[in-house]
Motif scaffolding. Structure first.
Motif, mmCIF file in Angstrom:
data_model
loop_
_atom_site.group_PDB
_atom_site.id
_atom_site.type_symbol
_atom_site.label_atom_id
_atom_site.label_comp_id
_atom_site.label_asym_id
_atom_site.label_seq_id
_atom_site.Cartn_x
_atom_site.Cartn_y
_atom_site.Cartn_z
ATOM 1 N N SER A 116 52.930 26.067 49.183
ATOM 2 C CA SER A 116 52.117 25.334 49.760
ATOM 3 C C SER A 116 50.762 25.602 49.034
ATOM 4 C CB SER A 116 51.689 25.501 51.401
ATOM 5 O OG SER A 116 50.988 26.659 51.464
ATOM 6 N N ASN A 117 49.572 24.703 49.262
ATOM 7 C CA ASN A 117 48.379 25.119 48.645
ATOM 8 C C ASN A 117 47.647 26.253 49.140
ATOM 9 O OD1 ASN A 117 48.372 23.178 50.764
ATOM 10 N ND2 ASN A 117 46.331 22.712 50.254
ATOM 11 N N HIS A 118 48.263 26.904 50.080
ATOM 12 C CA HIS A 118 47.885 28.019 50.953
ATOM 13 C C HIS A 118 48.587 29.398 50.530
ATOM 14 C CE1 HIS A 118 45.287 25.421 53.181
ATOM 15 N NE2 HIS A 118 46.278 24.780 53.719
ATOM 16 N N ARG A 142 49.861 25.467 58.281
ATOM 17 C CA ARG A 142 48.305 24.912 58.303
ATOM 18 C C ARG A 142 48.227 23.733 57.567
ATOM 19 N NH1 ARG A 142 45.613 29.958 54.697
ATOM 20 N NH2 ARG A 142 43.545 28.469 54.766
ATOM 21 N N GLY A 144 48.056 20.935 54.929
ATOM 22 C CA GLY A 144 48.163 20.973 53.666
ATOM 23 C C GLY A 144 49.545 20.329 53.179
#
Length: 179
Positions: A116-118, A142, A144
């Motif tokens: 993910s982008n997290h 989250r 995203g």
């Protein structure tokens, strides 16, 4: 929020040298893929299903018979197995994959990743002397973008060619807004 660029190259191979960087998603054997989308900043390249075949060999020559072993890697769940909210662990996003062969093989050694982008999570899965293996990876939810990817190395029983083969697949990239 700035989104990282998702390359057409394997994120799993970039993060982990599971089976060797070049070999992890290259396939030695007969392979077919379904559901390919164009790589780039939009949807990442998607290999919805990957298959390979092991052939019985006689002194180096392949023979056609009912002893052929077909293996496939498929992401499990709705939307072709795309990352989704977990039904078992509230507050998480997960992705599941299954590798299935028509006959038992010597070994299935694999990794599954949820990106993910997290952040990311990479987990190993496999089996010895069985015809199937399954894996799953999860992250805290989250808002995203999420994408799943798996790479496996399958070792055939004695008397089959190729001796080992690699396969890999990705899910589509999804954007989850509620957690």
């Amino acid at each position: 929020m700035k989104l990282r660029r998702w390359d057409a190259t394997s994120r799993l191979v970039q993060r982990v040298g599971v089976l060797g960087a070049a070999a992890a998603l290259a396939v030695v054997g007969t392979v077919s893929t379904a559901g390919a989308a164009a790589p780039g900043p939009g949807p990442a390249r998607v290999l919805g299903k990957t298959e390979l075949t092991f052939y019985p060999s006689t002194h180096g020559k392949a023979t056609a018979s009912s002893r052929v072993i077909h293996c496939e890697m498929v992401f499990v769940g709705a939307n072709h197995g795309a990352p989704h909210h977990s039904g078992h662990v509230p507050g998480t996003v997960n992705v599941r994959v299954r590798v299935t062969c028509t006959k038992p093989v010597r070994m299935i050694r694999a990794k599954i990743g949820l990106f993910s982008n997290h952040g990311s999570k990479i987990k190993a899965y496999g089996s010895v002397g069985r015809a199937a293996a399954k894996g799953n990876a999860a992250l805290v939810c989250r808002t995203g973008y999420y994408q799943g990817e798996s790479a496996a190395q399958i070792t055939a029983p004695p008397g089959y060619t190729p001796h080992t083969a690699n396969m890999g697949a990705k899910t589509s990239k999804v954007h989850l807004t509620r957690c």
